[in-house]
Scaffold this motif. Structure first.
Motif, PDB file in Angstrom:
ATOM      1  N   THR A 105     -49.991  70.875 -56.375  1.00 56.11           N
ATOM      2  CA  THR A 105     -50.767  69.788 -55.788  1.00 56.11           C
ATOM      3  C   THR A 105     -50.352  69.730 -54.330  1.00 56.11           C
ATOM      4  OG1 THR A 105     -50.765  68.557 -57.875  1.00 56.11           O
ATOM      5  CG2 THR A 105     -51.313  67.332 -55.866  1.00 56.11           C
ATOM      6  N   LEU A 106     -51.279  69.972 -53.445  1.00 55.84           N
ATOM      7  CA  LEU A 106     -50.986  69.998 -52.013  1.00 55.84           C
ATOM      8  C   LEU A 106     -51.687  68.832 -51.336  1.00 55.84           C
ATOM      9  CD1 LEU A 106     -51.453  73.819 -51.274  1.00 55.84           C
ATOM     10  CD2 LEU A 106     -49.350  72.609 -51.864  1.00 55.84           C
ATOM     11  N   GLU A 107     -50.909  67.917 -50.785  1.00 54.16           N
ATOM     12  CA  GLU A 107     -51.455  66.802 -50.010  1.00 54.16           C
ATOM     13  C   GLU A 107     -51.161  67.092 -48.555  1.00 54.16           C
ATOM     14  OE1 GLU A 107     -53.360  64.941 -51.436  1.00 54.16           O
ATOM     15  OE2 GLU A 107     -52.782  65.115 -53.536  1.00 54.16           O
ATOM     16  N   LEU A 108     -52.165  67.550 -47.837  1.00 53.21           N
ATOM     17  CA  LEU A 108     -51.958  68.078 -46.497  1.00 53.21           C
ATOM     18  C   LEU A 108     -52.547  67.144 -45.447  1.00 53.21           C
ATOM     19  CD1 LEU A 108     -52.762  71.765 -47.485  1.00 53.21           C
ATOM     20  CD2 LEU A 108     -50.569  70.565 -47.562  1.00 53.21           C
ATOM     21  N   GLY A 109     -52.875  67.673 -44.293  1.00 56.38           N
ATOM     22  CA  GLY A 109     -53.329  66.815 -43.206  1.00 56.38           C
ATOM     23  C   GLY A 109     -54.761  67.085 -42.813  1.00 56.38           C
ATOM     24  N   GLY A 110     -55.048  66.848 -41.553  1.00 59.89           N
ATOM     25  CA  GLY A 110     -56.397  67.041 -41.053  1.00 59.89           C
ATOM     26  C   GLY A 110     -56.785  65.930 -40.106  1.00 59.89           C
ATOM     27  N   ARG A 111     -57.868  66.163 -39.406  1.00 59.92           N
ATOM     28  CA  ARG A 111     -58.322  65.201 -38.401  1.00 59.92           C
ATOM     29  C   ARG A 111     -59.343  64.278 -39.046  1.00 59.92           C
ATOM     30  NH1 ARG A 111     -61.216  67.458 -34.648  1.00 59.92           N
ATOM     31  NH2 ARG A 111     -60.693  65.893 -33.074  1.00 59.92           N
ATOM     32  N   SER A 112     -58.893  63.135 -39.537  1.00 61.31           N
ATOM     33  CA  SER A 112     -59.762  62.210 -40.267  1.00 61.31           C
ATOM     34  C   SER A 112     -60.589  61.378 -39.287  1.00 61.31           C
ATOM     35  CB  SER A 112     -58.918  61.290 -41.162  1.00 61.31           C
ATOM     36  OG  SER A 112     -58.218  62.046 -42.130  1.00 61.31           O
ATOM     37  N   PRO A 113     -61.895  61.572 -39.249  1.00 58.81           N
ATOM     38  CA  PRO A 113     -62.720  60.871 -38.268  1.00 58.81           C
ATOM     39  C   PRO A 113     -63.213  59.515 -38.770  1.00 58.81           C
ATOM     40  CG  PRO A 113     -64.047  62.488 -39.406  1.00 58.81           C
ATOM     41  CD  PRO A 113     -62.661  62.567 -40.009  1.00 58.81           C
ATOM     42  N   ALA A 114     -63.586  58.683 -37.812  1.00 59.72           N
ATOM     43  CA  ALA A 114     -64.288  57.436 -38.104  1.00 59.72           C
ATOM     44  C   ALA A 114     -65.600  57.451 -37.324  1.00 59.72           C
ATOM     45  CB  ALA A 114     -63.452  56.224 -37.702  1.00 59.72           C
ATOM     46  N   PHE A 115     -66.595  56.748 -37.838  1.00 57.49           N
ATOM     47  CA  PHE A 115     -67.887  56.635 -37.150  1.00 57.49           C
ATOM     48  C   PHE A 115     -68.218  55.166 -36.963  1.00 57.49           C
ATOM     49  CE2 PHE A 115     -72.514  55.982 -37.417  1.00 57.49           C
ATOM     50  CZ  PHE A 115     -72.907  56.687 -36.287  1.00 57.49           C
ATOM     51  N   VAL A 116     -68.659  54.810 -35.757  1.00 57.64           N
ATOM     52  CA  VAL A 116     -69.028  53.429 -35.432  1.00 57.64           C
ATOM     53  C   VAL A 116     -70.368  53.451 -34.717  1.00 57.64           C
ATOM     54  CG1 VAL A 116     -68.413  51.350 -34.142  1.00 57.64           C
ATOM     55  CG2 VAL A 116     -66.611  52.722 -35.213  1.00 57.64           C
ATOM     56  N   ASP A 117     -71.324  52.658 -35.223  1.00 58.03           N
ATOM     57  CA  ASP A 117     -72.646  52.613 -34.578  1.00 58.03           C
ATOM     58  C   ASP A 117     -73.053  51.232 -34.077  1.00 58.03           C
ATOM     59  OD1 ASP A 117     -73.268  51.235 -36.890  1.00 58.03           O
ATOM     60  OD2 ASP A 117     -74.736  52.692 -37.630  1.00 58.03           O
ATOM     61  N   GLY A 118     -72.167  50.247 -34.225  1.00 56.97           N
ATOM     62  CA  GLY A 118     -72.470  48.924 -33.685  1.00 56.97           C
ATOM     63  C   GLY A 118     -73.235  48.014 -34.611  1.00 56.97           C
ATOM     64  N   THR A 119     -73.568  48.465 -35.823  1.00 57.41           N
ATOM     65  CA  THR A 119     -74.308  47.597 -36.739  1.00 57.41           C
ATOM     66  C   THR A 119     -73.389  46.646 -37.503  1.00 57.41           C
ATOM     67  OG1 THR A 119     -74.234  49.292 -38.479  1.00 57.41           O
ATOM     68  CG2 THR A 119     -76.170  49.282 -37.029  1.00 57.41           C
ATOM     69  N   MET A 120     -72.077  46.913 -37.488  1.00 52.36           N
ATOM     70  CA  MET A 120     -71.112  45.975 -38.046  1.00 52.36           C
ATOM     71  C   MET A 120     -70.514  45.136 -36.925  1.00 52.36           C
ATOM     72  SD  MET A 120     -68.951  48.135 -40.931  1.00 52.36           S
ATOM     73  CE  MET A 120     -67.982  46.670 -41.346  1.00 52.36           C
ATOM     74  N   ASP A 121     -69.925  44.007 -37.278  1.00 51.80           N
ATOM     75  CA  ASP A 121     -69.241  43.154 -36.310  1.00 51.80           C
ATOM     76  C   ASP A 121     -68.124  43.964 -35.651  1.00 51.80           C
ATOM     77  OD1 ASP A 121     -67.426  41.355 -35.091  1.00 51.80           O
ATOM     78  OD2 ASP A 121     -68.093  39.722 -36.389  1.00 51.80           O
ATOM     79  N   LEU A 122     -68.243  44.214 -34.361  1.00 51.19           N
ATOM     80  CA  LEU A 122     -67.302  45.114 -33.692  1.00 51.19           C
ATOM     81  C   LEU A 122     -65.914  44.506 -33.531  1.00 51.19           C
ATOM     82  CD1 LEU A 122     -69.551  46.873 -31.036  1.00 51.19           C
ATOM     83  CD2 LEU A 122     -68.590  47.812 -33.134  1.00 51.19           C
ATOM     84  N   GLN A 123     -65.808  43.196 -33.528  1.00 48.12           N
ATOM     85  CA  GLN A 123     -64.472  42.598 -33.506  1.00 48.12           C
ATOM     86  C   GLN A 123     -63.721  42.923 -34.801  1.00 48.12           C
ATOM     87  OE1 GLN A 123     -67.103  40.871 -31.997  1.00 48.12           O
ATOM     88  NE2 GLN A 123     -66.130  41.481 -30.076  1.00 48.12           N
TER      89      GLN A 123
END
Length: 500
Positions: free
Chosen positions: A229-247
């Motif tokens: 079982t290998l739990e490794l890394g990586g570049r985990s991205p997030a996406f934001v488009d402004g439709t949620m409360d940005l605060q």
């Protein structure tokens, strides 16, 4: 959870390789194997007793554990409670609550031609499990897999990271006080010890660390055909488009990114943000950072530190060569326990290191994308991330990420939380890992799934297939096993194709 280099390099020189043969690991693997093979560990009472003992270890020594982790990693005490000790205790309690249900044989149906008969899948202990842990969550990522191994009826060897010497020494001292040597043993040390350990034969290996070292572990496991079982890394991205409360988005991003000074494998690595949301998000992030850590984060008791000089220098190098605009933070001070301020960089150069490697620190790049199509294309263009975060109230956007990307885990509307949901398996995919654990997934992962079919002697319905095979018997067998006419399950599809 892993860093760019959270585990031993495992690439010894020729001199180190020769020395490995001389290393005394202090292991008694035969003792562990005898316990795993003599039937003792099948007893659920035995498993419950081991889990209870592991729970006592954490609860009774929480203060010592907290002091050791804070000293080694620079993590605030409350953060240790939230992300280390309580996480392990909750995992143990969850396993204890469902142990009988999750380990029970699973009945499966038997084809009519085989009846009378019964069939079931039995979960058997695999044997001796090796757990190799990183430094960034040195207790959780050592003892949570151990809890799963014990719940599945295995014995185990623990290898804490040498980067956290106080934690390693504490684990080495406490484990024998609570768990017998015939159940769990601890090996400490660095590259030579880990290399020697991997030369031994185990029945399963759980490794958390970098992708590079994961390949080395897998090669070593292949010598004994040992599952991993290998739990490794990586570049985990997030996406934001402004439709949620940005605060709200900004507070959640800041919490997820700057917990443990960003040294979390599933922390948001970078944010893909649409043009209209970028500036409001920057302002909301600035407010969130000040709300969390005050006007001078270096004085905050709630902000962790980078683990050591090597990681600090690496992060400073990312800050020096990003090619973008630092809009929040950017300060660093190696003399102050390797401090790096919570930092936000807008649109770093596409070929910069900050966009080319897992950051694993309190630096958050914002990358402007035109729309969700460009964002999902960027995610697909890279290696499969360990985690993916979508901050959007638009159902079409959420669906685009759900069906158009692949990641180990995904959370919509927040970071990190999927790892804390007890019913969700945690694991990567592709270069971010293989296999999964937590809760039921731990028992499934660390057990052998044995298929068992039972057929009574009478009536002997198998006589129909015994030789000899005269014409009438051949005809009967063909009709039963391979009927000439079956319902055409593809008929609806064919009709649609004809109309098209």
């Amino acid at each position: 959870m892993t860093s760019t280099s959270p585990a031993p390099a495992l690439a010894p020189t020729a001199h180190e390789a020769d020395a490995t043969d001389q290393i005394d690991l202090g292991l008694d693997l035969d003792l562990l194997r005898r316990t795993a093979r003599d039937g003792t560990t099948y007893d659920l009472a035995w498993r419950r007793a081991q889990l209870a003992a592991l729970r006592d270890l954490v609860v009774e020594h929480e203060d010592e554990i907290t002091e050791a982790i804070t000293a080694d990693v620079g993590k605030p005490a409350l953060e240790v409670r939230l992300t280390e000790t309580s996480a392990v205790v909750q995992e143990i309690d969850h396993l204890l609550a469902h142990l009988e249900e999750w380990t029970a044989p699973r009945t499966v149906p038997v084809p009519a031609v085989m009846r009378p008969a019964t069939a079931e899948v039995q979960l058997q202990p695999k044997g001796v499990v090796l757990v190799i842990a990183p430094w960034n969550y040195p207790l959780q990522l050592l003892l949570s897999p151990l809890a799963g191994a014990l719940a599945a009826g295995n014995t185990a060897v623990l290898k804490p990271s040498e980067t956290v010497p106080r934690v390693a020494a504490l684990v080495e001292r406490l484990v024998p006080q609570h768990l017998g040597r015939e159940v769990v043993q601890v090996v400490t040390g660095g590259v030579p010890e880990t290399t020697a350990l991997l030369a031994e034969r185990f029945d399963h290996i759980v490794f958390t660390g970098s992708t590079r070292v994961g390949r080395i572990v897998m090669r070593a496991a292949a010598e004994h055909l040992t599952p991993v079982t290998l739990e490794l890394g990586g570049r985990s991205p997030a996406f934001v488009d402004g439709t949620m409360d940005l605060q709200v988005v900004a507070r959640r991003l800041a919490w997820g990114k700057f917990t443990n000074a960003g040294q979390t494998c599933i922390a948001p690595d970078h944010v893909l943000v649409t043009p209209e949301a970028r500036e409001p998000l920057v302002e909301a992030l600035r407010a969130a950072v000040e709300e969390f850590f005050g006007p001078d984060p270096q004085r905050s008791g709630d902000l962790g530190r980078v683990v050591d000089a090597g990681q600090h220098a690496r992060l400073v190098g990312l800050l020096d060569g990003h090619g973008g605009q630092v809009v929040i933070g950017g300060q660093h001070d190696a003399a102050d326990r390797f401090f790096v301020a919570p930092t936000v960089i807008v649109d770093p150069a596409p070929d910069s290191a900050v966009l080319g490697e897992e950051i694993f620190g309190p630096i958050l790049p914002l990358v402007t994308v035109a729309d969700v199509e460009e964002a999902t294309a960027l995610v697909r263009a890279g290696e499969h991330p360990l985690a993916l975060y979508v901050f959007s109230d638009d159902p079409a956007v959420r669906a685009a990420f759900t069906t158009g990307t692949t990641s180990g885990g995904m959370t919509i509307g927040a970071p990190l939380l999927h790892i804390a949901a007890p019913g969700l398996p945690f694991g990567g995919v592709g270069s971010s890992g293989m296999g999964a654990y937590h809760g039921r997934a731990s028992i499934e992962e660390l057990s052998h799934h044995r298929s068992v079919l039972t057929k009574p002697a009478t009536p002997d319905t198998l006589r129909v297939v015994y030789p000899p095979h005269p014409a009438w018997k051949q005809s009967a067998i063909r009709r039963v096993l391979m009927p000439l006419r079956r319902p055409d399950v593809l008929a609806p599809v064919r009709r649609i194709l004809r109309r098209g």
